[in-house]
Design an enzyme around this catalytic site. Structure first.
Site, short mmCIF file in Angstrom:
data_model
loop_
_atom_site.label_atom_id
_atom_site.label_comp_id
_atom_site.label_asym_id
_atom_site.label_seq_id
_atom_site.Cartn_x
_atom_site.Cartn_y
_atom_site.Cartn_z
N SER A 50 21.46 -21.22 -11.60
CA SER A 50 21.52 -21.60 -10.07
C SER A 50 21.90 -22.98 -9.81
O SER A 50 22.31 -23.39 -8.83
CB SER A 50 20.26 -21.20 -9.37
OG SER A 50 19.28 -21.68 -9.67
N SER B 54 18.65 -21.21 -15.46
CA SER B 54 19.50 -21.88 -14.35
C SER B 54 19.78 -23.41 -14.75
O SER B 54 20.65 -24.10 -13.82
CB SER B 54 18.83 -22.05 -12.98
OG SER B 54 19.07 -20.84 -12.27
N LYS C 233 18.69 -31.39 -7.60
CA LYS C 233 18.82 -29.86 -7.23
C LYS C 233 18.16 -29.78 -5.69
O LYS C 233 17.11 -30.41 -5.41
CB LYS C 233 18.35 -28.95 -8.11
CG LYS C 233 18.64 -27.62 -7.81
CD LYS C 233 18.17 -26.45 -8.86
CE LYS C 233 18.44 -25.07 -8.74
NZ LYS C 233 17.99 -24.16 -9.87
N1 GLN Z 1 20.15 -16.13 -13.25
C1 GLN Z 1 18.74 -15.93 -13.08
C2 GLN Z 1 18.43 -15.29 -11.69
O1 GLN Z 1 19.09 -15.09 -11.00
C3 GLN Z 1 18.33 -17.27 -13.33
C4 GLN Z 1 17.80 -18.03 -12.25
C5 GLN Z 1 17.04 -19.42 -12.26
O2 GLN Z 1 16.98 -19.75 -13.36
N2 GLN Z 1 16.74 -19.75 -11.19
O3 GLN Z 1 17.21 -15.20 -11.54
#
Ligand code: GLN
Length: 484
Positions: free
Chosen positions: A152, A176, A77
């Site tokens: 994400s 994410s 990532k």
């Molecule tokens: N969907 C969540 C957010 O928008 C989680 C994102 C994540 O785990 N980085 O913050």
């Protein structure tokens, strides 16, 4: 071959049926053929990958033993630092920023002779659930390219599902890793907070962030966790503990395992098909001798509110460093304050700005007690709820997401997309480990189930996940669009 697991490919490497260079070339070819459509990658590093693979082949030829992951191409990532490679966090702010050092997880993987084909797409600074917030444009779900791969870590999941990488690393601040794994029919593991070092992970919300694997099966999750877990003095929240071999946890014996089912995770908003798939999984566990225990976690319903105060608060502080001076992008201004304003206005996308504003608001004098402090208190109460539930069970089963992957643009207002995080954010708030595994299909798309453990209960959730997977090869071994 492109959809084989780490452990299967490892066997082929040591049996000399395949060389690491051949394997790497094959996955690169697959990536080059598919990524125009999928857009899982933001950058590639083929030269380095092939050199690493050649090193592994030399070891095999010399009769040396190789580690489980050696020579097997993966993807990282793009918020995890690899020295000498760009690390963009999918933001204009860091579009040309080159990491000056390795993240600890990369150092650990390097010690295992890992091969990385490049860096994968994400929502900008990991804020989002679909990769639609990437400055570089979204990734697509290999099961249906009209749909999001989740986020994400959507690029990491799309890469593995499309056969463009055998494994990948994601980061999970509020779901994410688990939600994209679930949307792409993969296994995603968010480790206990502190088990995997955050050193070299671009910080979003430091009390919630964890790095973990997105892979094709549970054995691979254990293999990657073996490689990346462990104490790191450079991360002050890293847990000092002995290294474990998580592969030892992989047995199909779940007799006597108490699986808690909190009704609050199955409320309105969770699709009937998701509930039905998890109910079927629970029946399977029951038949295998596990005990299904109804439990209650009343504050699950507050999870999203608490998360969307704490995560932006921490993000507003963490992202203060991107001011046009120390890192990356700079937009000139008429004086230094104007330069800050121009840089941050042009360098961040709308969601990141929204979170920074929200975070600064809840931390400002007069609102701190009403929002931030209160959120911390409810976070503690949520933890108490989980502790009570875990006094009655060993593992908690819950959906990974409300349903299957949604279509691009399905959520036009940010709040309704935030609500989609209801199943995942409570786990980050309490620091527990959780694994998402494929549990069924709806509309031709995969569905995911989470198995949440007690702190440092990775072995228990891996065992439960493995038992289900071994009983249901149809969920893990199915590839999008047939066998690629
Ligand atoms: N969907 C969540 C957010 O928008 C989680 C994102 C994540 O785990 N980085 O913050």
């Amino acid at each position: 071959m492109n959809l084989m697991t780490i452990h299967d490919l490892h066997e082929k490497l040591i049996a000399k049926e395949l060389s690491a260079v051949e394997l790497t070339k094959a996955v690169i070819a697959r990536r080059d053929a598919a990524d125009g459509e999928i857009h899982a990658y933001l950058s590639t590093s083929d030269e380095r990958a092939l050199a690493q693979a050649a090193k592994v082949d030399e070891k095999i030829a010399a009769g040396e033993s190789i580690s489980d992951m050696a020579g097997i191409p993966g993807a990282i990532k793009d918020n995890i630092c690899i020295k000498g490679e760009t690390c963009t966090a999918a933001s204009r702010m860091l579009e040309h920023w080159v990491a000056p050092y390795h993240a600890t997880v990369i150092e650990k993987l390097a010690a295992e002779d890992f091969v990385s084909l490049g860096k994968t797409n994400l929502d900008e600074f990991a804020m989002g659930s679909s990769t639609e917030n990437s400055y570089f444009g979204p990734s697509r779900n290999p099961w249906d390219t009209e749909r999001v791969p989740g986020g994400s870590s959507g690029g990491s999941a799309a890469a593995v599902a499309a056969g463009e990488a055998v494994w990948s690393l994601g980061s999970d601040t509020g779901g994410s890793i688990r939600q994209p794994a679930s949307f792409c029919g993969l296994v995603g593991l968010k480790p206990t907070y502190g088990l995997v070092s955050r050193y070299g992970l671009l910080a979003f919300a430091s009390s919630l962030d964890q790095i973990g694997p997105i892979v094709r099966d549970v054995t691979d999750a254990a293999i990657v966790l073996n490689a990346i877990a462990g104490h790191d003095p450079r991360d002050s929240t890293s847990i000092p503990m002995e290294k474990k071999d998580y592969k030892k946890a992989l047995t199909t014996d779940v007799k006597g395992l108490r699986i808690g089912v909190p009704e609050e995770f199955f409320g309105p908003g969770i699709k009937e098909e998701t509930k039905a798939a998890i109910e079927a999984a629970l029946r399977f566990y029951g038949k295998e001798g596990a005990e299904i225990v109804p439990v209650s976690i009343p504050r699950v319903k507050s999870g999203v509110s608490v998360y969307y105060i704490i995560a932006p608060a921490e993000a507003s502080s963490n992202l203060a460093r991107y001011d046009g001076v120390g890192f990356g992008f700079r937009m000139p201004g008429k004086d230094i304050v104007d330069m800050y304003i121009q840089t941050r206005s042009a360098g961040f996308g709308p969601e990141v700005k929204r979170r920074i504003m929200l975070g600064n608001y809840v931390l400002s004098a007069g609102y701190y007690d009403a929002y931030y402090l209160k959120a911390l208190k409810v976070r503690k109460l949520l933890k108490d709820d989980f502790d009570r539930a875990f006094s009655q069970c060993d593992v908690i089963a819950a959906p990974s997401a409300s349903g299957e992957a949604f279509r691009f643009g399905a959520f036009s207002d940010p709040l309704s997309l935030y609500m989609e995080d209801i199943c995942t954010v409570p786990v980050n708030l309490i620091g527990a480990p959780s694994i998402s595994i494929p549990v069924g299909f709806h509309d031709g798309m995969p569905l995911g189930m989470q198995l949440i453990g007690k702190a440092l209960g990775e072995e228990t959730i891996l065992r439960a996940a493995y038992a289900f997977e071994q009983g249901h090869p149809e969920y893990t071994k199915t590839a999008p669009k047939g066998d690629m």
